[in-house]
Write an enzyme that holds these catalytic residues in place. Structure first.
Site, PDB file in Angstrom:
ATOM      1  N   LYS A 256     -25.158  15.195  13.267  1.00  0.00           N
ATOM      2  CA  LYS A 256     -25.123  15.842  14.581  1.00  0.00           C
ATOM      3  C   LYS A 256     -25.655  14.894  15.650  1.00  0.00           C
ATOM      4  O   LYS A 256     -25.444  15.101  16.832  1.00  0.00           O
ATOM      5  CB  LYS A 256     -25.954  17.131  14.556  1.00  0.00           C
ATOM      6  CG  LYS A 256     -25.282  18.253  13.769  1.00  0.00           C
ATOM      7  CD  LYS A 256     -26.044  19.548  13.896  1.00  0.00           C
ATOM      8  CE  LYS A 256     -25.324  20.664  13.143  1.00  0.00           C
ATOM      9  NZ  LYS A 256     -26.002  21.950  13.248  1.00  0.00           N
ATOM     10  N   ARG A 257     -26.335  13.845  15.224  1.00  0.00           N
ATOM     11  CA  ARG A 257     -26.907  12.898  16.189  1.00  0.00           C
ATOM     12  C   ARG A 257     -25.955  11.752  16.512  1.00  0.00           C
ATOM     13  O   ARG A 257     -26.266  10.892  17.299  1.00  0.00           O
ATOM     14  CB  ARG A 257     -28.235  12.329  15.631  1.00  0.00           C
ATOM     15  CG  ARG A 257     -29.344  13.345  15.582  1.00  0.00           C
ATOM     16  CD  ARG A 257     -30.645  12.737  15.072  1.00  0.00           C
ATOM     17  NE  ARG A 257     -30.550  12.374  13.673  1.00  0.00           N
ATOM     18  CZ  ARG A 257     -30.741  13.220  12.669  1.00  0.00           C
ATOM     19  NH1 ARG A 257     -31.017  14.486  12.908  1.00  0.00           N
ATOM     20  NH2 ARG A 257     -30.658  12.817  11.411  1.00  0.00           N
TER      21      ARG A 257
END
Length: 487
Positions: A256-257
Site C-alpha cells: 500500500k506504500r
C-alpha cells in the site's frame, strides 16, 4: 441457477489495486453469465474505519463503471447492505447462539494474559502462533450463565475438531485439504459484540443468495473454517474463486506504500480510468485470443474465470503506462482536452491556443502529467546549448544553421499568414530554391523556436502557436547565440 456475486469492501481508506481486481472479477463473473452484482459494506472492524472511505468506495465503483445491481443505495430485498446495520438487528448474535445451542460454538471468557500465554513458537522457525486450547469449552452451563450474569467480557468461538481433515474445492486451485489441528477455534463474535469478518461473511453470503465468492488467495487458508460454518448450519457453500497474489516488479507483494497501489493514486497520476480497469483485468487473467486492449463490455463478453492463473501477477508499471497511452490516443478530443487542460494551464501562463497544443501532444504522452515537460517551452524559451544545432542526420552544424536562420528571418517577418499550412508552403518554396533537404532548414528553425531536442510538433506547427512576434524574438536569440559561439 442465476449467478450472484458480491464485492464486500471494508471502508478503511483508498481502494487497493487488489481490492479493485476483486470487485472487477466479481462483476465480470456475474455479468458474463447475465447474473447480478451486489455491493456490501463490511464495517465490522470499527477500529480500522476511516472517515469518508465509504464515499471513496462509491466514487471508485462509479469511476470504473462497476455498477452494482443492489447495495446500500439499491435495495434488492435482502438488506441492510451495511454490516453494522445488520449488527443492530442482532442478526449475527442470533446465528452464533444457534451454534452454541448445538455445541458447534461456545462462549470464551479468557482474558488477554491467558491468551498470550498460549503463544507457541513453530519448531525450526522464529514464528509464533496461537492455538486456543478449548479451555472454555469445558465450562458448565451454570458457569457460563454466572459469567454472563456478572457481565464478564466474552467472545464466541467456533468449535472446530482437532482431529482429521477438512477439504474444499476452489475453481482455480482445485481440491485443497488441511489438517483440522491448523484450523483453531476462530472467534465468531468479538468482545464488542461485532462479528468477525469471517463469520459475518458466511452469514451474509448465505442470506443474500451469493452463489460465487471471488477473493484473493490470502483467504485460501480461511476457507476450511468457512466451510465448517456452512456445514454447521446445513447450508450449501458457494463456488470459490481465489485470485493470485499481485506483486511489484521485484516480485514482492504490492505494498500500500508503493505510490501506485490504489485506484485513486493512479487517477491522480494521470491515468485514464478505462485503462486502469483494462490493466487490472489482466492481473491474473487473459482471454483465449490474447487481446490486450479491451473495453469493459469486451471484458464482460470474454471473461471466463476458469482462465484465471494460479501464478502471482506482476504489476508492470511500464505496461500500464503503454496501455494508458493507447487509451489517450483513442479518446475523443473533447474529453481528452478536459483532462489535459489543468496540466496545460499549469505549464503555460501565456495566452496561447491550448487546444492546438493539446492536439500536438495527444499521441505522445503516456500519462497526463507528461504534458508539462513537453509544452513548457511554449511559455518560455529554455536555456539551451548551441550544440543542439548540429545534427548528423540533418547534416546541420552551427555555421549552416546560422546561415539558414539569417536567410529565413526576413521571410518570417514578411509572412502575414502564420497558419501551419501557409508557413510550411513558404518554407517549402525556400527549400526548393536553396536546393536542400527539408531537415536542413527545419531543424535549425525548430531548435531556435523551442530550445528542445524533441518537440510535439514540427517547426511550422510551433510557429503557428507562438505567433510572429514570439517566433522572430526566438529566431533572433538563436542567431545571437550562434554568432557568439562562432566569434
Amino acid at each position: 441457477m442465476k449467478i450472484k456475486t458480491r464485492f464486500a469492501p471494508s471502508p478503511t481508506g483508498r481502494m487497493h489495486v487488489g481490492n479493485l481486481r476483486t470487485a472487477l472479477y466479481a462483476y465480470l463473473v456475474a455479468k458474463h453469465e447475465g447474473g447480478d452484482f451486489m455491493l456490501r459494506i463490511e464495517d465490522t472492524d470499527q477500529e480500522r474505519l476511516v472517515e469518508g472511505a465509504v464515499d471513496i468506495i462509491y466514487r471508485t465503483m462509479q469511476g470504473t463503471g462497476l455498477i452494482h445491481d443492489e447495495g446500500p443505495d439499491k435495495d434488492g430485498g435482502v438488506g441492510p447492505y451495511v454490516q453494522s446495520e445488520r449488527v443492530k438487528q442482532g442478526l449475527y448474535m442470533e446465528y452464533a447462539k444457534k451454534l452454541i445451542e448445538e455445541g458447534k460454538a461456545y462462549y470464551c471468557f479468557c482474558d488477554k494474559e491467558r491468551l498470550e500465554s498460549l503463544h507457541t513458537v513453530i519448531e525450526g522457525t522464529d514464528k509464533e502462533i496461537s492455538i486456543y486450547d478449548k479451555h472454555c469449552l469445558s465450562l458448565s452451563k451454570e458457569e457460563v450463565e454466572a459469567n454472563l450474569a456478572a457481565g464478564k467480557p466474552f467472545v464466541i468461538r467456533q468449535n472446530n475438531p482437532r482431529e482429521g481433515t477438512t477439504s474444499f474445492h476452489d475453481d482455480i486451485y482445485g481440491d485443497i485439504e488441511v489438517d483440522n489441528i491448523e484450523l483453531d477455534d476462530m472467534i465468531l463474535i468479538k468482545s464488542d459484540g461485532y462479528p468477525t469478518y469471517n463469520f459475518a461473511n458466511v452469514i451474509d453470503d448465505h442470506l443474500m443468495g451469493v452463489t460465487h465468492v471471488v477473493r484473493g488467495n490470502e483467504y485460501l487458508s480461511s476457507t476450511p473454517k468457512y466451510n465448517r460454518l456452512y456445514e454447521a448450519f446445513g447450508w450449501e457453500p458457494p463456488v470459490y474463486i481465489h485470485c493470485p497474489l499481485i506483486t511489484d516488479e521485484e516480485h514482492k507483494k504490492l505494498s500500500k506504500r508503493s505510490g501506485h497501489s490504489s485506484y485513486e493514486d493512479l487517477i491522480e497520476q494521470g491515468f485514464v480510468s478505462d485503462a486502469v480497469v483494462n490493466f487490472v483485468a489482466l492481473l491474473g487473467w487473459s482471454p483465449e485470443d490474447n487481446q490486450e486492449i479491451m473495453s469493459l463490455s469486451e471484458l464482460i463478453e470474454k471473461f471466463d474465470y476458469h482462465h484465471i492463473s494460479k501464478s502471482p501477477a506482476v504489476f508492470d508499471f511500464t505496461k500500464l503506462k503503454w496501455m494508458n497511452s493507447e487509451y489517450i490516443k483513442a479518446m475523443d478530443f473533447d474529453p481528452y482536452y478536459e483532462q489535459a487542460l489543468p496540466y496545460l494551464k499549469a505549464a503555460i501562463k501565456k495566452d496561447l491556443d491550448l487546444k492546438k497544443i493539446a492536439a500536438m501532444v495527444k499521441s505522445r504522452i503516456e500519462v497526463f502529467p507528461d504534458i508539462a515537460a513537453m509544452v513548457d517551452f511554449f511559455d518560455e524559451l529554455p536555456e539551451y546549448d548551441v550544440q543542439m544545432y548540429t545534427h548528423k542526420k540533418m547534416k546541420t552544424n552551427s555555421e549552416t544553421s546560422l546561415d539558414i536562420l539569417k536567410k529565413v528571418r526576413p521571410l518570417l517577418e514578411a509572412q502575414e499568414d502564420y497558419s501551419n499550412d501557409a508557413l510550411y508552403q513558404m518554407l517549402s518554396s525556400f527549400i526548393e530554391k536553396e536546393g536542400c533537404k527539408n531537415g536542413f532548414v527545419m531543424w535549425p528553425i525548430r531548435t531556435a523556436v523551442s530550445g528542445k531536442q524533441t518537440t510535439p510538433g514540427g517547426a511550422t506547427e510551433l510557429m503557428e502557436v507562438l505567433g510572429r512576434e514570439e517566433t522572430l524574438k526566438r529566431i533572433d536569440k538563436g542567431i545571437e547565440m550562434l554568432e557568439k559561439a562562432g566569434a
